[in-house]
Design a protein around this motif. Structure first.
Motif, PDB file in Angstrom:
ATOM      1  N   PHE A 281       5.863 -10.151 -91.847  1.00  0.00           N
ATOM      2  CA  PHE A 281       6.834 -10.107 -92.935  1.00  0.00           C
ATOM      3  C   PHE A 281       7.997  -9.224 -92.516  1.00  0.00           C
ATOM      4  N   ASP A 282       9.192  -9.810 -92.414  1.00  0.00           N
ATOM      5  CA  ASP A 282      10.357  -9.080 -91.921  1.00  0.00           C
ATOM      6  C   ASP A 282      11.571  -9.403 -92.803  1.00  0.00           C
ATOM      7  N   PRO A 283      11.651  -8.773 -93.980  1.00  0.00           N
ATOM      8  CA  PRO A 283      12.754  -9.082 -94.891  1.00  0.00           C
ATOM      9  C   PRO A 283      14.117  -8.634 -94.385  1.00  0.00           C
ATOM     10  N   ASP A 284      14.148  -7.772 -93.382  1.00  0.00           N
ATOM     11  CA  ASP A 284      15.427  -7.341 -92.830  1.00  0.00           C
ATOM     12  C   ASP A 284      16.060  -8.388 -91.929  1.00  0.00           C
ATOM     13  N   ARG A 285      15.238  -9.276 -91.343  1.00  0.00           N
ATOM     14  CA  ARG A 285      15.761 -10.211 -90.347  1.00  0.00           C
ATOM     15  C   ARG A 285      15.446 -11.678 -90.632  1.00  0.00           C
ATOM     16  N   VAL A 286      14.577 -11.952 -91.592  1.00  0.00           N
ATOM     17  CA  VAL A 286      14.206 -13.329 -91.921  1.00  0.00           C
ATOM     18  C   VAL A 286      14.679 -13.631 -93.346  1.00  0.00           C
ATOM     19  N   ALA A 287      15.546 -14.627 -93.497  1.00  0.00           N
ATOM     20  CA  ALA A 287      16.175 -14.904 -94.793  1.00  0.00           C
ATOM     21  C   ALA A 287      15.147 -15.235 -95.872  1.00  0.00           C
ATOM     22  N   LEU A 288      14.128 -16.052 -95.538  1.00  0.00           N
ATOM     23  CA  LEU A 288      13.109 -16.425 -96.516  1.00  0.00           C
ATOM     24  C   LEU A 288      12.390 -15.192 -97.031  1.00  0.00           C
ATOM     25  N   HIS A 289      12.053 -14.276 -96.123  1.00  0.00           N
ATOM     26  CA  HIS A 289      11.377 -13.043 -96.522  1.00  0.00           C
ATOM     27  C   HIS A 289      12.296 -12.160 -97.358  1.00  0.00           C
ATOM     28  N   LYS A 339      -6.316 -31.612 -99.039  1.00  0.00           N
ATOM     29  CA  LYS A 339      -5.115 -32.306 -98.571  1.00  0.00           C
ATOM     30  C   LYS A 339      -3.822 -31.535 -98.836  1.00  0.00           C
ATOM     31  N   VAL A 340      -3.924 -30.298 -99.335  1.00  0.00           N
ATOM     32  CA  VAL A 340      -2.722 -29.536 -99.660  1.00  0.00           C
ATOM     33  C   VAL A 340      -1.865 -29.308 -98.414  1.00  0.00           C
ATOM     34  N   ASP A 341      -0.566 -29.318 -98.592  1.00  0.00           N
ATOM     35  CA  ASP A 341       0.393 -29.003 -97.527  1.00  0.00           C
ATOM     36  C   ASP A 341       1.522 -28.233 -98.211  1.00  0.00           C
ATOM     37  N   MET A 342       1.386 -26.907 -98.263  1.00  0.00           N
ATOM     38  CA  MET A 342       2.256 -26.083 -99.101  1.00  0.00           C
ATOM     39  C   MET A 342       3.014 -25.042 -98.283  1.00  0.00           C
ATOM     40  N   PRO A 343       4.337 -25.099 -98.254  1.00  0.00           N
ATOM     41  CA  PRO A 343       5.099 -24.018 -97.632  1.00  0.00           C
ATOM     42  C   PRO A 343       5.159 -22.814 -98.563  1.00  0.00           C
ATOM     43  N   CYS A 344       5.073 -21.626 -97.982  1.00  0.00           N
ATOM     44  CA  CYS A 344       5.157 -20.410 -98.776  1.00  0.00           C
ATOM     45  C   CYS A 344       5.834 -19.341 -97.933  1.00  0.00           C
ATOM     46  N   VAL A 345       6.065 -18.195 -98.511  1.00  0.00           N
ATOM     47  CA  VAL A 345       6.792 -17.142 -97.807  1.00  0.00           C
ATOM     48  C   VAL A 345       6.079 -16.696 -96.537  1.00  0.00           C
ATOM     49  N   MET A 346       4.749 -16.810 -96.484  1.00  0.00           N
ATOM     50  CA  MET A 346       3.995 -16.382 -95.314  1.00  0.00           C
ATOM     51  C   MET A 346       3.738 -17.506 -94.319  1.00  0.00           C
ATOM     52  N   GLY A 347       4.190 -18.697 -94.606  1.00  0.00           N
ATOM     53  CA  GLY A 347       3.992 -19.807 -93.685  1.00  0.00           C
ATOM     54  C   GLY A 347       3.608 -21.071 -94.435  1.00  0.00           C
ATOM     55  N   ARG A 348       3.207 -22.065 -93.677  1.00  0.00           N
ATOM     56  CA  ARG A 348       2.835 -23.356 -94.240  1.00  0.00           C
ATOM     57  C   ARG A 348       1.314 -23.454 -94.288  1.00  0.00           C
ATOM     58  N   ILE A 379      10.188  -7.598 -83.445  1.00  0.00           N
ATOM     59  CA  ILE A 379       9.315  -8.586 -82.808  1.00  0.00           C
ATOM     60  C   ILE A 379       9.695  -8.685 -81.330  1.00  0.00           C
ATOM     61  N   ILE A 380       8.686  -8.555 -80.458  1.00  0.00           N
ATOM     62  CA  ILE A 380       8.918  -8.658 -79.015  1.00  0.00           C
ATOM     63  C   ILE A 380       8.219  -9.874 -78.409  1.00  0.00           C
ATOM     64  N   TRP A 381       7.368 -10.532 -79.206  1.00  0.00           N
ATOM     65  CA  TRP A 381       6.696 -11.764 -78.774  1.00  0.00           C
ATOM     66  C   TRP A 381       6.300 -12.529 -80.027  1.00  0.00           C
ATOM     67  N   PRO A 382       6.470 -13.863 -80.021  1.00  0.00           N
ATOM     68  CA  PRO A 382       6.941 -14.738 -78.941  1.00  0.00           C
ATOM     69  C   PRO A 382       8.460 -14.670 -78.776  1.00  0.00           C
ATOM     70  N   PRO A 383       8.952 -15.108 -77.633  1.00  0.00           N
ATOM     71  CA  PRO A 383      10.388 -15.015 -77.369  1.00  0.00           C
ATOM     72  C   PRO A 383      11.255 -15.706 -78.421  1.00  0.00           C
ATOM     73  N   ALA A 384      10.763 -16.794 -78.999  1.00  0.00           N
ATOM     74  CA  ALA A 384      11.571 -17.538 -79.963  1.00  0.00           C
ATOM     75  C   ALA A 384      11.872 -16.723 -81.215  1.00  0.00           C
ATOM     76  N   LEU A 385      11.017 -15.740 -81.531  1.00  0.00           N
ATOM     77  CA  LEU A 385      11.213 -14.915 -82.719  1.00  0.00           C
ATOM     78  C   LEU A 385      11.684 -13.508 -82.387  1.00  0.00           C
ATOM     79  N   ALA A 386      11.728 -13.175 -81.098  1.00  0.00           N
ATOM     80  CA  ALA A 386      11.958 -11.790 -80.685  1.00  0.00           C
ATOM     81  C   ALA A 386      13.359 -11.309 -81.050  1.00  0.00           C
ATOM     82  N   SER A 387      13.418 -10.083 -81.573  1.00  0.00           N
ATOM     83  CA  SER A 387      14.696  -9.417 -81.814  1.00  0.00           C
ATOM     84  C   SER A 387      14.928  -8.298 -80.807  1.00  0.00           C
ATOM     85  N   SER A 388      13.956  -8.065 -79.908  1.00  0.00           N
ATOM     86  CA  SER A 388      14.104  -7.057 -78.856  1.00  0.00           C
ATOM     87  C   SER A 388      13.085  -7.357 -77.761  1.00  0.00           C
TER      88      SER A 388
END
Length: 396
Positions: A281-289, A339-348, A379-388
């Protein structure tokens, strides 16, 4: 037909919750409760959930587990028998309590879903006896998601020359809980496949605070990686403070406890340079959070953390499947869970049909790794999410 009529005639939808409202994990339990309360309030503001041709308001009934399996089971039995809840979230936190509560599932038709519990043993029991536990669902990933993340992170560290190329030595300091034991088993298994060896496994009681004996042993063994797991913020803060006081310089990865807001307050600047997971959970860097945190803060008038967000998603999941079923019939609700498929603040949220466990991966739930740098967890891993990028101990 009479049973179905009795279920749909209820004036309200009752969701029971078992969580630690007191005891060593009370801070987490209260945050989970507040997140669930937010979800209930949002549904009720829209008129409640659909049942039959109309809508019914939602009532949440809570029982305190005190993080003790026998107390949690007693509370769950009350919710299922006396309160006759239509859905049970239990346990919302501790794996040991969830493992005990799941044994009630064959006795009741009521759907039961655990929350933050990560013990792989829960999923394995469901997988090994699908009929017995067909109404029990696990709304969090297994502990092996941490092991997978650590394995992949150490592979990156090896390519950078920060860890031995052929595999190093790992040491564990964990609390005596299912979460602690699961992490030792899963991380050891995956890293051994990569050439690592286990130097020691140090197990301490829940809420333990004196780590100088364990730190002395680690200094003598000098492993390449130390992995710690606690659910008590006091234990985690004590370990980190004493780690710094002793001038330890091995790579240290903490699992779970840095998520707890109280941990950062107790540990203070001792967290600097610490590697930990999962940074969910990173409300400073993730808009959804950030959007969720702003909405939740305005409603709850409190600091919003990962546990509040988790509690919100667990209750949203419960109410979403009841609303989709448009019925309080247990089998109809279970069918919607499947069969639920629900997006939420913590993921799908989707459940693996082989073990009724929340699915993991880039498109579902994941476990990013962070490091505290200049007082901020990046976040330092994974690279796709890393901010440092990772910083060695003592560097700026």
């Amino acid at each position: 037909m009479l049973a179905l009529a009795a279920g749909t005639a209820s004036a309200e939808v009752k969701v029971g919750v078992v969580l630690p409202a007191s005891g060593p994990a009370a801070t987490t339990g209260i945050s989970l409760r507040d997140g669930m309360r937010l979800a209930v309030n949002e549904w009720n503001a829209r008129g409640g959930v659909r049942v039959g041709a109309g809508q019914q308001s939602v009532t949440m009934i809570i029982e305190d587990s005190q993080s003790r399996p026998e107390v949690g089971v007693s509370g769950a039995q009350k919710l299922l028998s006396r309160d006759q809840v239509h859905f049970l979230i239990g346990e919302a936190f501790a794996s040991s309590v969830s493992l005990a509560i799941m044994e009630l599932s064959p006795q009741f038709r009521t759907p039961i879903m655990s929350g933050q519990s990560i013990a792989t043993a829960i999923s394995n029991k469901i997988r090994d006896d699908r009929e017995k536990y067909r109404r029990f669902f696990k709304a969090n990933f297994n502990s092996d998601v941490y092991a997978i993340a650590l394995r992949d992170f150490t592979q990156v560290m090896r390519t950078q020359g920060r860890l031995p190329a052929g595999g190093g030595r790992i040491a564990f300091v964990v609390e005596e809980t299912d979460a602690g034991r699961s992490n030792v088993a899963d991380v050891s298994r995956l890293l051994r496949e990569e050439g690592w060896s286990v130097a020691t496994v140090e197990v301490v009681p829940l809420n333990h605070t004196d780590f100088f004996p364990q730190l002395s042993k680690l200094r003598a063994l000098n492993p390449d990686l130390v992995v710690t797991t606690f659910t008590s913020p006091q234990a985690g803060a004590s370990f980190v403070r004493q780690w710094n006081e002793q001038g330890m310089r091995m790579l240290h990865a903490g699992i779970y406890y840095p998520l707890i807001t109280e941990f950062a307050r107790l540990a203070g600047r001792s967290t600097e340079g610490m590697v930990w997971l999962p940074k969910l959970f990173d409300p400073d860097r993730v808009a959804l959070h950030r959007d969720f945190a702003q909405r939740a803060r305005a409603s709850l008038n409190r600091e919003i953390n990962t546990d509040v967000a988790y509690g919100y998603c667990y209750m949203m999941l419960a109410l979403t499947v009841i609303d989709a079923a448009q019925s309080l019939d247990p089998d109809a609700i279970v069918a919607e869970l499947q069969k639920v498929d629900m997006p939420c603040v913590m993921g799908r949220y989707r459940f693996d049909p082989t073990n009724n466990t929340a699915m993991v991966g880039a498109d579902y739930l994941s476990a990013p790794i962070a490091q505290v740098q200049d007082g901020i967890s990046h976040i330092i891993w994974p690279p796709a999410l890393a901010s440092s990028e990772y910083r060695p101990a003592g560097s700026r």
